[in-house]
Design a protein around this motif. Structure first.
Motif, PDB file in Angstrom:
ATOM      1  N   TYR A 311       0.842  -1.203   0.000  1.00 45.14           N
ATOM      2  CA  TYR A 311       0.000   0.000   0.000  1.00 45.14           C
ATOM      3  C   TYR A 311       0.874   1.249   0.000  1.00 45.14           C
ATOM      4  O   TYR A 311       0.637   2.197  -0.755  1.00 45.14           O
ATOM      5  CB  TYR A 311      -0.921  -0.017   1.218  1.00 45.14           C
ATOM      6  CG  TYR A 311      -1.988   1.055   1.192  1.00 45.14           C
ATOM      7  CD1 TYR A 311      -3.263   0.783   0.703  1.00 45.14           C
ATOM      8  CD2 TYR A 311      -1.722   2.342   1.664  1.00 45.14           C
ATOM      9  CE1 TYR A 311      -4.242   1.771   0.685  1.00 45.14           C
ATOM     10  CE2 TYR A 311      -2.688   3.322   1.645  1.00 45.14           C
ATOM     11  CZ  TYR A 311      -3.952   3.035   1.159  1.00 45.14           C
ATOM     12  OH  TYR A 311      -4.903   4.017   1.135  1.00 45.14           O
ATOM     13  N   LEU A 383      -3.549  -0.456  -4.170  1.00 43.48           N
ATOM     14  CA  LEU A 383      -4.326   0.298  -3.191  1.00 43.48           C
ATOM     15  C   LEU A 383      -5.698  -0.325  -2.949  1.00 43.48           C
ATOM     16  O   LEU A 383      -6.630   0.345  -2.512  1.00 43.48           O
ATOM     17  CB  LEU A 383      -4.489   1.748  -3.653  1.00 43.48           C
ATOM     18  CG  LEU A 383      -3.193   2.531  -3.870  1.00 43.48           C
ATOM     19  CD1 LEU A 383      -3.496   3.954  -4.331  1.00 43.48           C
ATOM     20  CD2 LEU A 383      -2.337   2.538  -2.613  1.00 43.48           C
ATOM     21  N   ARG A 390      -4.181  -7.421  -2.626  1.00 43.75           N
ATOM     22  CA  ARG A 390      -3.043  -6.661  -3.142  1.00 43.75           C
ATOM     23  C   ARG A 390      -1.951  -7.615  -3.629  1.00 43.75           C
ATOM     24  O   ARG A 390      -1.765  -8.688  -3.050  1.00 43.75           O
ATOM     25  CB  ARG A 390      -2.486  -5.728  -2.064  1.00 43.75           C
ATOM     26  CG  ARG A 390      -3.457  -4.645  -1.645  1.00 43.75           C
ATOM     27  CD  ARG A 390      -2.939  -3.849  -0.459  1.00 43.75           C
ATOM     28  NE  ARG A 390      -4.043  -3.119   0.188  1.00 43.75           N
ATOM     29  CZ  ARG A 390      -4.028  -2.676   1.414  1.00 43.75           C
ATOM     30  NH1 ARG A 390      -2.947  -2.868   2.177  1.00 43.75           N
ATOM     31  NH2 ARG A 390      -5.073  -2.039   1.922  1.00 43.75           N
TER      32      ARG A 390
END
Length: 407
Positions: A311, A383, A390
C-alpha cells in the motif's frame, strides 16, 4: 529489468555534434563487516536534518480531500456501512525523533577514501529512548541484509559502520551513493516546469523532455521495487516507504540510464519471520492494524504486513506519477492521498475520470495511461481496500508498467 531508452533520449548532444555520456558510478564490492571504531571516520559539514515518516494507525475513511460534495455523495451510493468501514487508510505522520545528516569519509583501513553520509540519532541527553530503539532497529536490519556479501542488493543503502558517542548519540555511517531523494527530484521537476512553461513553444522539445521524465520516473520506481522485493524475500518490511525514503544519485533526467535508486530509513523495519512475528515495540501499531483487519494467525499477519508495505509503495507510485508531471502548486502528496483515499475511497478509476477533467493534471493522466491504462491498473491493485487482494512486491516489479516495457 527496465530497458534503456534509445540513445537519442539519453543525453543532449554536445557542441560539435559529439555526445558525452556520464560514466556509471562504480560500486565496487566491499566487505559486509561493519566498522565500529569512530577513529575510522572523519566527519564533515552538516547536511541537514529531518524527521522519519512512519505509519501510526489505520483510521476509517472520512469524506474529505478536494472540496467536491457532489462527488462524495455520488461515491457513497452502492456502499453498505460495513463496506465503507473496511475502507481503512494509513495515517502517516512525522515522528518526534529528528535525524541529523553529515558528510564524511573513511580515513583508515581498506576502505580509506570512501565517501560517507552520517545519520545521527539524538542521545541520552535529549531523553531519546525511542531514538535508541530506532537506531538499533536500523542497524540490525542493515546488518542482517548485508550479512551475506554475495547477496547484497544495490537498491538498498549500504551501511559501512556505526558507533555511539559519549553523549549517547548513535551514529550510522552509510556509503555516499547519492544525497537526493525522490521527493527532492519531484520538487525540483515541478518547480522547473513553472519556469519552462513560457518556453514550451516547440512541441518536439516538450515531447523529448516528457519522454526523458517518463523514463526517469520508471527507472526510479523499478529500483525502489527491486529494493522492496529484496527486503520481503528476506522477511523484512520497510514500513516507512515514501518519496523521502528513496535516495538517488542524480536528479538530471538526461542521466536516467545511470540512475541508482536506493531504499533508506529502515528504522521502522519489521521482521516478519514466523519466529519473530509480533515481537518489537516499534511494530506494535502494525500488529494492531492487522488484528483490526481480521488477521489473527501468523500467516495472516505476515500477509497483512506485506500488503501494508505494498500500500505504501502504491502511494509512492501515485506520488511519482503526479508531482513531477504537474507544475508546482497544482498537487502535493497530502492532497493526492486524500483525493484517492477520502474523496474516491480508493476507486482509482473514478479518480482518473476526475483528473481527466483537469488540464493541469493531463500529463500525469497520460503517464498512467501508458499501455492502455497500465498505471491505473497497477495502482488499483496495490491500493485495493482489501489487503488480501493486493499483489506481492515481485508481482509489482514484474508488472508491465514498472518494467518500462511500455516505453
Amino acid at each position: 529489468m527496465l530497458k534503456a531508452l534509445p540513445a537519442r533520449f539519453l543525453v543532449s548532444p554536445e557542441p560539435g555534434g559529439r555526445r558525452r555520456s556520464p560514466r556509471p558510478r562504480s560500486l565496487r564490492p566491499i566487505s559486509a563487516a561493519l566498522m565500529t571504531n569512530p577513529a575510522y571516520f572523519e566527519v564533515g559539514r552538516l547536511l541537514g536534518s529531518y524527521g522519519f515518516m512512519n505509519i501510526t494507525s489505520y483510521s476509517s475513511s472520512q469524506s474529505g480531500g478536494f472540496p467536491n460534495d457532489a462527488v462524495n455523495q455520488d461515491l457513497s451510493l452502492g456502499y453498505s456501512p460495513e463496506e465503507i468501514e473496511r475502507l481503512r487508510v494509513q495515517d502517516v505522520g512525522e515522528g518526534q525523533v529528528k535525524i541529523r545528516l553529515y558528510e564524511g569519509r573513511v580515513v583508515q583501513g581498506p576502505l580509506k577514501g570512501t565517501q560517507t553520509v552520517f545519520k545521527v540519532y539524538p542521545g541520552a541527553i535529549a531523553g531519546a529512548s525511542e531514538a535508541n530503539l530506532m537506531a538499533l532497529n536500523e542497524l540490525r536490519t542493515h546488518a542482517f541484509l548485508q550479512s551475506d556479501a554475495r547477496d547484497i542488493c544495490e537498491n538498498i543503502q549500504f551501511l559501512l559502520g556505526a558507533f555511539e558517542t559519549a553523549t549517547g548519540e548513535q551514529w550510522l555511517a552509510f556509503r555516499d551513493d547519492g544525497r537526493y531523494s525522490a521527493a527532492d527530484y519531484a520538487k525540483i521537476t515541478s518547480e522547473r516546469q513553472l519556469k519552462e512553461r513560457p518556453n514550451f513553444w516547440n512541441p518536439y522539445d516538450r515531447a523529448y523532455k516528457l519522454e526523458l521524465r517518463k523514463y526517469f520516473v520508471l527507472r526510479l520506481l523499478n529500483g525502489a521495487m527491486c529494493g522492496l522485493v529484496h527486503m520481503h524475500n528476506h522477511d523484512r518490511l520497510h514500513q516507512s516507504l515514501g518519496p523521502s525514503s528513496v535516495v538517488l544519485n542524480t536528479v538530471a533526467e538526461k542521466n536516467g540510464y545511470y540512475l541508482l535508486p536506493q531504499l533508506r530509513d529502515l528504522a521502522f523495519s519489521v521482521d516478519i519471520g514466523y519466529s519473530s512475528m509480533g515481537v518489537g515495540a516499534l511494530s506494535d501499531g502494525l500488529w494492531r492494524r492487522a488484528s483490526a483487519a481480521g488477521a489473527s494467525t501468523p500467516l495472516e499477519k505476515r500477509a497483512f504486513g506485506v500488503a501494508d508495505d505494498i500500500y505504501g509503495a502504491g502511494l509512492l507510485i501515485a506520488y511519482m506519477a503526479f508531482i513531477p508531471f504537474c507544475e508546482a502548486g497544482i498537487m502535493d502528496g497530502i492532497s493526492l492521498q486524500r483525493l484517492l483515499e477520502n474523496t474516491f475511497r480508493l476507486d482509482i478509476y473514478a479518480a482518473r475520470e476526475y483528473c481527466l477533467e483537469d488540464d493541469k493534471l493531463s500529463e500525469a493522466v497520460n503517464f498512467l495511461d501508458l499501455g492502455d491504462g497500465a498505471g491505473w491498473e497497477l495502482l488499483q491493485a496495490m491500493l485495493n481496500p482489501d489487503y488480501r487482494k493486493r499483489p506481492i512486491a515481485e508481482a509489482v516489479l514484474n508488472h508491465r508498467f514498472i518494467t518500462g516495457a511500455l516505453l
